[in-house]
Design a protein around this motif. Structure first.
Motif, PDB file in Angstrom:
ATOM      1  N   ILE A 121      12.676  -2.279   0.358  1.00 49.17           N
ATOM      2  CA  ILE A 121      11.669  -0.884   0.440  1.00 49.17           C
ATOM      3  C   ILE A 121      12.019  -0.618   2.063  1.00 49.17           C
ATOM      4  O   ILE A 121      12.446   0.497   2.373  1.00 49.17           O
TER       5      ILE A 121
ATOM      6  N   HIS B 178       2.534   0.807  -2.114  1.00 49.84           N
ATOM      7  CA  HIS B 178       2.584  -0.662  -1.435  1.00 49.84           C
ATOM      8  C   HIS B 178       2.713  -0.516   0.077  1.00 49.84           C
ATOM      9  O   HIS B 178       3.397   0.241   0.725  1.00 49.84           O
TER      10      HIS B 178
ATOM     11  N   ASP C   7       9.625   2.793  -6.775  1.00 53.05           N
ATOM     12  CA  ASP C   7       9.104   1.438  -6.455  1.00 53.05           C
ATOM     13  C   ASP C   7       8.723   0.736  -7.394  1.00 53.05           C
ATOM     14  O   ASP C   7       7.657   0.832  -8.089  1.00 53.05           O
TER      15      ASP C   7
ATOM     16  N   GLY D 269      13.553  -9.625  -1.082  1.00 51.98           N
ATOM     17  CA  GLY D 269      12.251  -9.295  -1.744  1.00 51.98           C
ATOM     18  C   GLY D 269      11.864  -7.756  -1.688  1.00 51.98           C
ATOM     19  O   GLY D 269      12.830  -7.035  -1.233  1.00 51.98           O
ATOM     20  N   GLY D 270      10.704  -7.514  -2.351  1.00 49.15           N
ATOM     21  CA  GLY D 270      10.392  -6.088  -2.531  1.00 49.15           C
ATOM     22  C   GLY D 270      10.321  -5.440  -1.030  1.00 49.15           C
ATOM     23  O   GLY D 270      10.818  -4.191  -0.872  1.00 49.15           O
ATOM     24  N   THR D 271       9.716  -6.143  -0.076  1.00 50.76           N
ATOM     25  CA  THR D 271       9.500  -5.539   1.095  1.00 50.76           C
ATOM     26  C   THR D 271      10.856  -5.072   1.983  1.00 50.76           C
ATOM     27  O   THR D 271      11.136  -4.127   2.462  1.00 50.76           O
TER      28      THR D 271
ATOM     29  N   ASP E 167      12.144  -6.155  -8.291  1.00 51.37           N
ATOM     30  CA  ASP E 167      12.009  -7.618  -7.606  1.00 51.37           C
ATOM     31  C   ASP E 167      12.382  -8.642  -8.909  1.00 51.37           C
ATOM     32  O   ASP E 167      11.901  -8.657  -9.860  1.00 51.37           O
TER      33      ASP E 167
ATOM     34  N   PRO F 276       4.923  -0.072 -12.084  1.00 50.53           N
ATOM     35  CA  PRO F 276       3.649   0.632 -11.727  1.00 50.53           C
ATOM     36  C   PRO F 276       3.503   0.239 -10.403  1.00 50.53           C
ATOM     37  O   PRO F 276       3.757  -0.418  -9.569  1.00 50.53           O
TER      38      PRO F 276
ATOM     39  N   HIS G  56      12.210 -11.737  -8.062  1.00 42.58           N
ATOM     40  CA  HIS G  56      11.265 -12.713  -7.868  1.00 42.58           C
ATOM     41  C   HIS G  56       9.835 -12.517  -8.467  1.00 42.58           C
ATOM     42  O   HIS G  56       8.995 -13.252  -8.468  1.00 42.58           O
ATOM     43  N   LYS G  57       9.719 -11.334  -9.101  1.00 42.28           N
ATOM     44  CA  LYS G  57       8.566 -11.095  -9.939  1.00 42.28           C
ATOM     45  C   LYS G  57       8.699 -11.386 -11.480  1.00 42.28           C
ATOM     46  O   LYS G  57       9.288 -12.554 -11.653  1.00 42.28           O
TER      47      LYS G  57
ATOM     48  N   TYR H 283       0.793  -1.293  -7.723  1.00 43.78           N
ATOM     49  CA  TYR H 283       0.049  -2.732  -7.679  1.00 43.78           C
ATOM     50  C   TYR H 283      -1.408  -2.810  -8.012  1.00 43.78           C
ATOM     51  O   TYR H 283      -1.576  -3.640  -9.100  1.00 43.78           O
TER      52      TYR H 283
ATOM     53  N   CYS I   5       9.116  -2.488  -7.706  1.00 44.19           N
ATOM     54  CA  CYS I   5       9.356  -4.069  -7.527  1.00 44.19           C
ATOM     55  C   CYS I   5       8.548  -4.802  -8.532  1.00 44.19           C
ATOM     56  O   CYS I   5       9.113  -6.077  -8.766  1.00 44.19           O
ATOM     57  N   VAL I   6       7.362  -4.221  -9.084  1.00 41.95           N
ATOM     58  CA  VAL I   6       6.687  -5.104 -10.197  1.00 41.95           C
ATOM     59  C   VAL I   6       7.204  -4.710 -11.585  1.00 41.95           C
ATOM     60  O   VAL I   6       7.450  -5.665 -12.260  1.00 41.95           O
TER      61      VAL I   6
HETATM   62  C1  LIG Z   1       4.633  -2.461  -6.091  1.00 38.63           C
HETATM   63  C2  LIG Z   1       5.104  -3.427  -5.230  1.00 38.63           C
HETATM   64  N1  LIG Z   1       6.105  -2.858  -4.325  1.00 38.63           N
HETATM   65  C3  LIG Z   1       6.437  -3.789  -3.373  1.00 38.63           C
HETATM   66  C4  LIG Z   1       5.855  -5.141  -3.249  1.00 38.63           C
HETATM   67  C5  LIG Z   1       6.578  -5.978  -2.149  1.00 38.63           C
HETATM   68  O1  LIG Z   1       7.171  -7.047  -2.712  1.00 38.63           O
HETATM   69  P1  LIG Z   1       7.373  -8.595  -1.788  1.00 38.63           P
HETATM   70  O2  LIG Z   1       6.038  -9.042  -1.593  1.00 38.63           O
HETATM   71  O3  LIG Z   1       8.423  -9.292  -2.451  1.00 38.63           O
HETATM   72  O4  LIG Z   1       8.012  -8.079  -0.422  1.00 38.63           O
HETATM   73  C6  LIG Z   1       5.039  -5.331  -3.852  1.00 38.63           C
HETATM   74  C7  LIG Z   1       4.567  -6.656  -3.767  1.00 38.63           C
HETATM   75  O5  LIG Z   1       3.661  -6.992  -4.605  1.00 38.63           O
HETATM   76  C8  LIG Z   1       4.423  -4.516  -4.872  1.00 38.63           C
HETATM   77  O6  LIG Z   1       3.354  -4.991  -5.747  1.00 38.63           O
END
Ligand SMILES: Cc1ncc(COP(=O)(O)O)c(C=O)c1O
Length: 442
Positions: A101, A131, A204, A96-98, A238, A177, A240-241, A179, A206-207
């Protein structure tokens, strides 16, 4: 609860599981934003089947699961191509995003340790809208985030970021962008700054990683944010987004293997053997990787352009509807399908409570107090219902200002305003700890 003394029949268990989610947020019906990206029942079935085929597979050993390693490679190649990367782009699929990162920050730290060993307290220069996964990474890995206030348009202030760079800086970060308001940071300028200072730049996305390219391809204006910017070193995006993969899938892409090298962890004296791992987790579940691979194959570029167009049209309708409601104001000029709005002369957290009473799961924001919507293709069907409920909820809050003092509104209001952030953290920690206490309720 104890493990049952005797095992139960699969049908019995599955019936119970299906019933369990009855009280959860209605994500298939588009009642929640940002937590789930749903692309219809047919796609959900593909996800489930692809996931099931690899539910027990483990990419911890890529030699044993060559097919999973190949899928990971192909996902990274597809992402690299979508992000206009050179053929040298490499990377990993993470949970996932976290995790993407965390891996990026750990690698940036280790890259600096190798190249600039005199930096004992490394710093990353980031905009305040970054984030919290970066706060988590900084906390885990002993890196300090130098947070630079964004401009009035909520975008990173490049000049101020340049001023925040010191001899301890190990890298820069921007979002594509961010969040909260859906705006893309000025990545081209950040890239130029990074190159000038000889620093790596993480984007980042992720979105936006699996949304912005399709929006650009259908002719919507999107600022350049990807590997076309020469100073961009790595991108988190991500699956999964906005790729609509199952949960547990993201990509961390690097411009070159030389950049990625620091992501690889090796332990050599474990009696269980030499242990090497490129991501945070050890065992790497095969299900999410297979489901993500299947998803990219299933939609194809055509399908993604259609999904992105649908989401963008829904976000446009949402914005137009909100703009017409007296007392509400849109925040920022979103470059994505993220919509956020504040209330003027009414308590936005009371409004959030009244929307929740109408069956919506609401993302409450602070600084400024606002409500967030990550609009996906699945929300095309609910825009009118949402706006009708929003008008009614706002009328209720305006008619009865005491609503700001009931429900969860005062708690959110106080948490947003309390100047001592350590106290807020202590209180929130208490709430979460209570959830995990024996017999605790969610
Ligand atoms: C810009 C951004 N970076 C990172 C993340 C973290 O992603 P995750 O919740 O999949 O770990 C998010 C989650 O909403 C996000 O919006």
């Amino acid at each position: 609860m104890n493990i049952p003394a005797k095992g139960r029949a699969p049908d019995d268990i599955l019936t119970e599981l299906r019933g369990k989610s009855a009280g959860d947020t209605k994500w298939r019906e588009g009642r929640v934003f940002s937590l789930v990206y749903h692309a219809g029942e047919q796609h959900e079935q593909l996800l489930q089947k692809a996931h099931a085929l690899y539910a027990s597979a483990n990419l911890l050993n890529p030699m044993a699961f060559g097919s999973l390693k190949q899928m990971e490679r192909e996902i990274v190649e597809m992402a690299g191509d979508l992000f206009h990367g050179p053929s040298s782009v490499v990377g990993t699929v993470t949970s996932g995003g976290t995790e993407s990162i965390l891996c990026a920050v750990a690698a940036y730290r280790d890259r600096a340790r190798r190249r600039k060993p005199w930096i004992l307290r490394p710093e990353l220069v980031v905009p305040t809208t970054i984030h919290p996964a970066f706060d988590k990474a900084a906390h885990y890995f002993g890196v300090k985030l130098v947070k630079v206030p964004v401009g009035p348009d909520f975008r990173a202030d490049v000049r101020a970021m340049a001023k925040a760079i010191s001899w301890k800086t190990i890298g820069l970060v921007g979002s594509a962008p961010q969040y909260a308001h859906g705006v893309v940071d000025p990545i081209a300028e950040l890239g130029a700054l990074a190159q000038k200072k000889g620093l790596p730049l993480h984007v980042d996305a992720c979105v936006g990683g699996f949304l912005l390219p399709w929006l650009e391809q259908i002719g919507r204006p999107v600022p350049v944010w990807d590997f076309r910017v020469a100073g961009v070193t790595s991108i988190s995006a991500d699956l999964h987004k906005f790729a609509y993969a199952g949960k547990g899938a993201s990509v961390l892409a690097w411009r070159s293997l030389d950049d990625m090298r620091h992501q690889i962890f090796v332990a050599t004296d474990f009696p269980g053997g030499i242990y090497a791992s490129p991501t945070m987790i050890g065992t790497r579940p095969g299900g999410p990787i297979a489901a993500a691979w299947a998803t990219l194959q299933s939609f194809g570029a055509d399908g993604y352009r259609e999904l992105a167009g649908k989401a963008a049209d829904a976000a446009d309708r949402m914005r137009a509807g909100i703009a017409k409601i007296p007392g509400l104001t849109l925040l920022g000029k979103s470059d994505s399908t993220i919509v956020s709005y504040a209330a003027l002369g009414a308590d936005v957290y009371a409004l959030a409570d009244r929307m929740e009473a109408r069956g919506w799961t609401v993302d409450r924001q602070q600084r400024p107090a606002s409500i967030h919507l990550t609009v996906t293709a699945n929300h095309a069907a609910i825009v009118d219902d949402y706006l009708a409920d929003l008008r009614a909820a706002l009328a209720e809050v305006k008619a009865d200002p005491s609503l700001a003092k009931s429900g969860t509104a005062p708690m959110y209001g106080m948490a947003a305003k309390m100047p001592v952030r350590r106290l807020v953290a202590a209180n929130v920690r208490k709430v979460i700890a209570n959830m995990y206490a024996p017999g605790g309720q969610p």
